[in-house]
Scaffold this motif. Structure first.
Motif, short mmCIF file in Angstrom:
data_model
loop_
_atom_site.label_atom_id
_atom_site.label_comp_id
_atom_site.label_asym_id
_atom_site.label_seq_id
_atom_site.Cartn_x
_atom_site.Cartn_y
_atom_site.Cartn_z
N LYS A 136 0.84 -1.21 0.00
CA LYS A 136 0.00 0.00 0.00
C LYS A 136 0.87 1.26 0.00
O LYS A 136 2.00 1.24 0.50
CB LYS A 136 -0.92 0.01 1.23
N ARG A 137 0.31 2.32 -0.53
CA ARG A 137 0.96 3.64 -0.48
C ARG A 137 0.48 4.37 0.76
O ARG A 137 -0.64 4.18 1.23
CB ARG A 137 0.58 4.45 -1.74
N ILE A 138 1.33 5.23 1.25
CA ILE A 138 1.01 5.93 2.49
C ILE A 138 1.65 7.31 2.45
O ILE A 138 2.75 7.47 1.92
CB ILE A 138 1.48 5.09 3.70
N VAL A 139 0.94 8.29 2.96
CA VAL A 139 1.48 9.66 2.98
C VAL A 139 2.23 9.84 4.30
O VAL A 139 1.73 9.51 5.36
CB VAL A 139 0.34 10.70 2.87
N GLU A 140 3.47 10.35 4.18
CA GLU A 140 4.33 10.43 5.36
C GLU A 140 3.95 11.63 6.25
O GLU A 140 3.65 11.48 7.42
CB GLU A 140 5.77 10.58 4.87
N ASN A 141 3.96 12.79 5.64
CA ASN A 141 3.77 14.02 6.41
C ASN A 141 2.40 14.62 6.08
O ASN A 141 2.23 15.28 5.06
CB ASN A 141 4.91 14.99 6.06
N LEU A 142 1.44 14.38 6.95
CA LEU A 142 0.07 14.85 6.65
C LEU A 142 -0.05 16.37 6.68
O LEU A 142 -0.92 16.94 6.03
CB LEU A 142 -0.92 14.24 7.65
N ASP A 143 0.82 17.02 7.45
CA ASP A 143 0.79 18.50 7.47
C ASP A 143 1.03 19.06 6.08
O ASP A 143 0.52 20.12 5.72
CB ASP A 143 1.86 19.04 8.42
N LYS A 144 1.83 18.35 5.32
CA LYS A 144 2.19 18.86 3.98
C LYS A 144 1.25 18.31 2.89
O LYS A 144 1.30 18.75 1.75
CB LYS A 144 3.62 18.42 3.64
N ALA A 145 0.45 17.31 3.25
CA ALA A 145 -0.42 16.70 2.24
C ALA A 145 -1.55 17.65 1.85
O ALA A 145 -1.97 18.49 2.65
CB ALA A 145 -1.00 15.40 2.79
N TYR A 146 -2.03 17.49 0.64
CA TYR A 146 -3.13 18.32 0.15
C TYR A 146 -4.37 18.13 1.02
O TYR A 146 -4.75 17.00 1.34
CB TYR A 146 -3.44 17.94 -1.31
N PHE A 147 -5.01 19.21 1.40
CA PHE A 147 -6.29 19.11 2.09
C PHE A 147 -7.23 20.14 1.47
O PHE A 147 -6.88 21.31 1.34
CB PHE A 147 -6.14 19.37 3.60
N PRO A 148 -8.42 19.70 1.06
CA PRO A 148 -9.31 20.61 0.34
C PRO A 148 -10.00 21.60 1.29
O PRO A 148 -10.72 21.18 2.19
CB PRO A 148 -10.34 19.67 -0.29
#
Ligand code: SF4
Length: 864
Positions: A234-246
């Motif tokens: 599976k893929r996973i996002v490491e840093n949620l602070d930097k991840a896109y959020f609408p």
């Protein structure tokens, strides 16, 4: 809005599902678009528009240059019938273009009961259902979401599955597609092979052959060659602070299931409940920092005008900064009258401090999920909460003035006995008693404990994936047993899920590729919208499965031995099979496992991301905080408690997407625009204050308006010009504000409305206008609906005048009809009378009603 649906759209339920044109929807210039995605949610608009995954992934793709991602929802049965009758294929909401012409058709799979809708949407789009029958001219059909952790039942229909979190994976596959189209090397087969072998997290079922043992169990998965991964991680996002959020998503035109801001606080779970798939496949825990969350919430609220923020995560009270976050949010949400809601809470991590925060949140119900009625069974399922903790949490809630508690349970859990079921009732009764132990002054209402009892479904990648589900008979008996225990207690309310629905979910949750045949058959037999009670047909499902020579018991009810090859072993969710087996055996001995907070149990998921982002894994720590700029807003702070200084009248037109909404939905869109505008509007008082807004005379669905009237009150001395300018900036598509002035008259002066009925019809008889005018010169008796029922009336008593003339493409009828309660006449009756008399709307004909003005008693002077 697509042209060819205009003629019938008002005849279907909730036309607002199909028009598009929402605030926040993304429209791109096609001449700069190289790649088009149709992002399909296989259920209705109002469910799909509430899905955070849809908002995130459409947003991520639309951030890419040259990529346009549009939304598509499953048309409800009435709409599908009309579309199929007229040969209208499935279309995307933003452009109205045919889904079959897109480059990618992406499905979001959140629940197994939506699978038949996936097939139905492909068929409505004119895309071959079987992946093997698609050629290079067909779109690539891709699917993601929690269900893809066992993709096998859909393996025949989906070209490629995106496993895990898609924020980084989808742009990668989009870039690969761009590259191959750009250099002319694209072939469907070549593209899928490169996606599977060069990118991470993409499972292409056609690259694996599956063999079976004689007893029907899976023997092995053989990849096509050495480059194709044996297991897809599976893929996973490491840093949620930097991840896109609408923070500026498309706003639903009609009431969505969740009409609020869903603020995702963290992903993963530290707990390890043994039945919970999300808790396993989303590991390890990655948290967002409070400042980032606060900023996202603020932007989201400013952009949308929502009145509620829901903190969303698997176990929100486990968030390491929950008190800091709630304090920071309450700092501004209370002033702005924005409600803060928390989903199900962990009783053991529920503190007095958190309760104090929640006390300032305007909700009367708190939700806990003990899941099982006795400590023994809670140990089996690894729900590490004790009865004392549940009672203590309830006490805190009651002491703070709450009177309602909701408790979630499961029935049919592995190792369950009737004592455990009786324990559900005992626990609920103890919670009620706890209420009466709180000081009397805190008890404003009667205590209410609501039990919501679901059926256990064995889910892939959980320690209980090997355990068979109870039979339907066993589940029904258990439900009746609990019902009998509870029925005399009026303070306990009992809701339970139907066992037959859970059984179909279990079959597909643990299904293999052979179930694809059953899905196809079910689709051919018209099975769809199975998550809807009125459409779910258990017997049809079982017939379809058995007609394919498959056994429902084999998938749903069988205990699977430890060493059997599982259909979903081809997917690597990060948590190891060794860990899951250890947990299975501990469950059999009723031995709990500590949470990640207390001790790492070596589940294997920590290797997926840099340890600095895993809050609780070995070597992890507090998520690194970076400076977050506060939201800069020029907007005036809302002062919702100030008294009104003057009434303001708004004259506006209503057209386009707004035409197809019920008055309630229209008013909600109007009201949200007022909130977004930050104009100093006067708010209602009470529990959930909203801007005070009144419309002179609501329009019916399908009617446009040229000069509609709405009144608000303002709390500051602000000029009409500024109000007009601000409203024009914030009103959604379909509301055009033309005038603003101080309101000095009452709505009761309005007696008539001038309506234009524009009839599109081929070859209108030249004498038709005269005939129409003549028709209304004598009594026209029709059945008319009113609040008190249907009765025969002469509608001309509610009509001031009717005139008609020919136009280039039909007839224009101008009718002045009554508006007040005694002589109200919907202008649709005028059209129905014309149609009944002259049949002017043939196969291609349809009409549009435009209310031009509201009039005073004389039927001539415009109301102002
Ligand atoms: S590696 Fe350890 S701490 Fe991290 S999620 Fe797994 S069990 Fe929890």
């Amino acid at each position: 809005m697509r042209e060819d649906i205009k003629s019938f759209i008002t005849k279907v339920r909730l036309p607002g599902r199909y028009t598009g044109g929402e605030s926040g929807s993304v429209i791109k210039d096609k001449s700069y678009v190289r790649q088009r995605w149709a992002f399909c949610f296989p259920d209705t608009y109002e469910i799909g528009m509430s899905n955070l995954g849809v908002k995130i992934l459409t947003g991520v793709l639309n951030e890419m240059d040259g990529v346009w991602c549009e939304r598509v929802f499953a048309p409800w049965i009435d709409m599908e019938e009309e579309m199929r009758k007229r040969g209208i294929p499935l279309f995307a909401l933003e452009s109205g273009d045919d889904v079959g012409d897109f480059d990618f058709v992406a499905f979001s799979l959140s629940y197994e009961l939506s699978y038949s809708n996936v097939l139905n949407m492909l068929s409505l789009a004119g895309i071959p259902l079987l992946s093997s029958e698609r050629d290079d001219s067909c779109p690539v059909v891709i699917a993601g979401g929690h269900c893809t952790f066992n993709p096998e039942p859909l393996a025949d229909f989906i070209d490629v599955f995106s496993i895990g979190e898609g924020e980084e994976a989808l742009p990668e596959i989009a870039r690969l597609y761009d590259e191959m189209r750009g250099d002319g090397t694209y072939t469907r087969e070549g593209f899928l092979y490169r996606a599977a072998t060069e990118l991470k997290g993409f499972y292409v079922p056609s690259l694996y052959s599956v063999t079976y043992n004689e007893d029907g169990t899976v023997k092995e998965y053989v990849p096509k060659d050495g480059k194709v991964p044996a297991r897809v991680k599976k893929r996973i996002v490491e840093n949620l602070d930097k991840a896109y959020f609408p923070t500026d998503p498309a706003l639903p035109l009609i009431e969505a299931v969740h009409n609020r801001i869903t603020l995702e606080v963290f992903r993963g779970c530290i707990r390890g409940c043994r039945f919970c798939q999300a808790g396993m496949i989303m590991r390890p825990v990655r948290e967002k920092t409070p400042d980032v969350l606060c900023r996202q919430a603020r932007e989201y609220a400013d952009n949308t005008g929502y009145e509620e923020i829901s903190l969303s995560s698997l176990s929100i009270s486990d968030y390491s900064c929950i008190e800091e976050l709630t304090s920071k949010l309450i700092d501004w949400t209370n002033d702005e009258k924005i409600n803060l809601s928390l989903p199900s809470l962990r009783a053991d991590s529920f503190t007095k401090e958190l309760m104090d925060k929640i006390s300032s949140v305007r909700t009367s119900t708190l939700t806990f999920a003990p899941e099982a009625g006795t400590q023994r069974l809670r140990d089996v399922i690894n729900k590490n909460v004790t009865e004392e903790e549940i009672l203590r949490a309830s006490h805190l809630a009651f002491a703070a003035g709450k009177s309602q508690v909701k408790l979630y349970f499961m029935m049919g859990l592995p190792g369950e006995t009737y004592d455990d079921i009786a324990g559900i009732k005992d626990l609920a009764s103890n919670v009620v008693e706890e209420y009466y132990r709180t000081p009397e002054r805190n008890r404003k209402k009667q205590a209410q404990v609501t039990l919501s009892v679901a059926c256990f479904i064995p889910k892939p990648h959980t320690p209980f994936q090997w355990e068979g589900q109870d039979t339907m008979e066993e589940l029904s008996e258990k439900q009746q047993f609990l019902l009998d225990k509870i029925k005399s207690d009026r303070k306990i309310k009992y809701n339970y899920h139907d066992a037959d629905v859970s059984r179909i979910e279990a079959i597909f949750a643990r299904g293999d590729r052979r179930l694809g045949k059953a899905l196809l058959l079910a689709h051919e037999r018209g099975i769809k919208f199975c998550a809807w009670e009125e459409c779910f047909d258990y017997d049809e499902w079982i017939r379809a499965i058995e007609d394919c020579g498959l056994s429902p018991d084999f998938y749903a009810n069988r205990d699977i031995p430890d060493d059997e090859v599982l259909p979903w072993d081809v997917i690597d969710c990060g948590v190891t099979k060794e860990f899951l087996l250890r947990e299975r055996h501990k469950a059999q001995d009723a031995v709990p496992t500590p949470s990640c907070l207390e001790k790492c149990s070596a589940c294997g998921a920590n290797g997926l991301v840099d340890k600095k982002y895993c809050r609780w894994c070995p070597g992890g720590g507090e998520t690194p905080r970076e400076a977050v700029e506060p939201v800069k807003t020029e907007k005036r702070a809302r002062n919702t408690d100030a008294p009104a200084v003057r009434p303001v009248r708004i004259i506006f037109s209503k057209y386009g997407p707004m035409t197809y909404l019920s008055h309630l939905d229209f008013a909600r869109n109007f009201m949200r625009a007022l909130v977004r505008s930050h104009l100093p509007v006067w708010y209602t008082e009470g529990f959930n204050p909203i801007p005070k807004l009144a419309f002179a005379s609501p329009l019916s669905v399908g009617c446009c308006g040229d000069r509609e009237v709405a009144d608000i009150k303002v709390t500051e001395n602000i000029s009409d010009e500024e109000i007009l300018k601000t409203l024009r900036e914030y009103m959604p598509d379909g509301i055009g504000v033309s005038e603003v002035y101080t309101a000095e008259t009452k709505f009761r002066l309005i007696k008539w409305a001038e309506n234009d009925i524009v009839v599109k019809t081929k070859n209108a008889d030249p004498s038709l206008p005269e005939k129409i005018e003549k028709l209304f010169a004598s009594p026209v008796v029709m059945m008319k609906r009113s609040k008190s029922g249907e009765k025969e009336v002469d509608i001309t008593s509610m009509i001031k005048s009717v005139s008609a003339s020919l136009t280039d493409d039909g007839v224009l009828i101008r009718a002045v009809t009554g508006t007040d309660s005694e002589n109200y006449l919907n202008p649709e009756y005028v059209m129905t009378a014309v149609n009944d008399a002259f049949g002017v709307e043939g196969d291609d004909g349809y009409h549009i009603i435009v209310r031009r003005r509201l009039l005073l008693e004389d039927g001539v002077t415009e109301y102002r």
